[in-house]
Design a protein around this motif. Structure first.
Motif, short mmCIF file in Angstrom:
data_model
loop_
_atom_site.label_atom_id
_atom_site.label_comp_id
_atom_site.label_asym_id
_atom_site.label_seq_id
_atom_site.Cartn_x
_atom_site.Cartn_y
_atom_site.Cartn_z
N TYR A 25 36.10 27.80 56.87
CA TYR A 25 37.26 28.69 56.92
C TYR A 25 36.80 30.14 56.91
O TYR A 25 37.30 30.97 57.66
CB TYR A 25 38.20 28.41 55.75
CG TYR A 25 39.43 29.27 55.81
CD1 TYR A 25 40.45 29.00 56.70
CD2 TYR A 25 39.56 30.39 54.99
CE1 TYR A 25 41.58 29.81 56.79
CE2 TYR A 25 40.68 31.20 55.06
CZ TYR A 25 41.68 30.91 55.96
OH TYR A 25 42.79 31.72 56.03
N ARG A 26 35.84 30.44 56.07
CA ARG A 26 35.32 31.81 56.00
C ARG A 26 34.70 32.24 57.34
O ARG A 26 34.87 33.37 57.77
CB ARG A 26 34.29 31.89 54.87
CG ARG A 26 33.74 33.26 54.67
CD ARG A 26 32.80 33.26 53.49
NE ARG A 26 31.96 34.43 53.55
CZ ARG A 26 31.11 34.77 52.63
NH1 ARG A 26 30.97 34.03 51.56
NH2 ARG A 26 30.38 35.83 52.76
N ARG A 27 34.00 31.33 57.99
CA ARG A 27 33.41 31.65 59.28
C ARG A 27 34.51 31.85 60.34
O ARG A 27 34.41 32.72 61.21
CB ARG A 27 32.45 30.55 59.72
CG ARG A 27 31.76 30.89 61.04
CD ARG A 27 30.71 29.90 61.49
NE ARG A 27 31.17 28.53 61.41
CZ ARG A 27 30.45 27.53 60.90
NH1 ARG A 27 29.25 27.74 60.45
NH2 ARG A 27 30.94 26.32 60.87
N PRO A 30 36.55 35.71 59.44
CA PRO A 30 35.66 36.66 58.76
C PRO A 30 36.35 37.96 58.34
O PRO A 30 36.01 38.53 57.32
CB PRO A 30 34.56 36.93 59.79
CG PRO A 30 35.19 36.62 61.10
CD PRO A 30 36.16 35.50 60.83
N PHE A 33 37.76 38.16 54.81
CA PHE A 33 36.75 38.18 53.76
C PHE A 33 35.91 39.46 53.78
O PHE A 33 35.44 39.91 52.75
CB PHE A 33 35.86 36.95 53.85
CG PHE A 33 36.60 35.69 53.54
CD1 PHE A 33 36.81 35.29 52.24
CD2 PHE A 33 37.13 34.91 54.57
CE1 PHE A 33 37.52 34.14 51.95
CE2 PHE A 33 37.84 33.76 54.28
CZ PHE A 33 38.04 33.37 52.97
N GLN A 34 35.73 40.05 54.95
CA GLN A 34 34.93 41.27 55.05
C GLN A 34 35.75 42.53 54.79
O GLN A 34 35.24 43.48 54.20
CB GLN A 34 34.29 41.35 56.44
CG GLN A 34 33.25 40.28 56.66
CD GLN A 34 32.79 40.20 58.11
OE1 GLN A 34 33.31 40.87 58.99
NE2 GLN A 34 31.80 39.36 58.36
N ARG A 56 42.48 36.76 48.81
CA ARG A 56 41.95 37.75 49.75
C ARG A 56 43.10 38.03 50.69
O ARG A 56 43.75 37.10 51.18
CB ARG A 56 40.74 37.21 50.51
CG ARG A 56 39.53 36.90 49.68
CD ARG A 56 38.98 38.09 48.92
NE ARG A 56 38.60 39.19 49.77
CZ ARG A 56 37.41 39.76 49.78
NH1 ARG A 56 36.48 39.35 48.96
NH2 ARG A 56 37.17 40.77 50.59
N THR A 65 42.60 31.22 46.38
CA THR A 65 41.64 30.29 45.82
C THR A 65 42.04 30.03 44.38
O THR A 65 42.21 30.97 43.60
CB THR A 65 40.21 30.87 45.87
OG1 THR A 65 39.90 31.19 47.23
CG2 THR A 65 39.20 29.90 45.31
#
Length: 145
Positions: A25-27, A30, A33-34, A56, A65
């Motif tokens: 999911y993070r990939r 991005p 998250f960034q 986030r 989360t």
């Protein structure tokens, strides 16, 4: 799959699955998250001290989360898992105004959950979050307007 992983939790595959899903999911997202803001989430109720919760958020889109902690005394024994819904009754997480979504999808189970209103605040009850899996990664779904 989530039910099978929970049944066979001692083999460790549940940890691999959780890590795999979260990193994928993070990939795939991005930017959130960034560049997204980190928002600690406030919890209330009898189990509020037993939850680590944060979001986030980027441009009113968010991912939440939620991970239980300090679990040793929660179940009545080894046969009762600590994430059964009644253990989390009357505890909830408050969703800040920066989170626009009214419904969420748990990325570990595919289950949907709607936010509720309680005492003038938008909340997610914890009993609904931990029904079928011991942690939650919730993607907010934007309303169609």
């Amino acid at each position: 799959l989530a039910s099978e992983l929970v049944r066979e939790w001692k083999d460790g595959k549940i940890k691999l699955y959780t890590t795999f899903q979260a990193l994928n999911y993070r990939r795939a997202k991005p930017r959130i998250f960034q560049q997204g803001a980190y928002l600690p989430l406030e919890c209330r109720g009898p189990r509020s001290g037993q939850l680590c919760a944060f979001a986030r958020n980027e441009e009113r889109q968010g991912v939440l989360t939620l991970v239980p902690r300090f679990l040793a005394g929660l179940s009545s024994g080894p046969e009762e898992p600590w994430f059964v819904p009644h253990l989390w009754n009357e505890s909830w997480v408050i969703l800040p105004g920066e989170i626009a979504a009214e419904s969420f999808v748990n990325l570990f189970t595919g289950e949907s959950m709607k936010a509720e209103n309680r005492e003038g605040e938008k909340i997610l009850p914890l009993s609904g979050l931990f029904t079928n899996f011991p942690v939650a990664l919730l993607e907010g779904k934007q309303p169609l307007v």
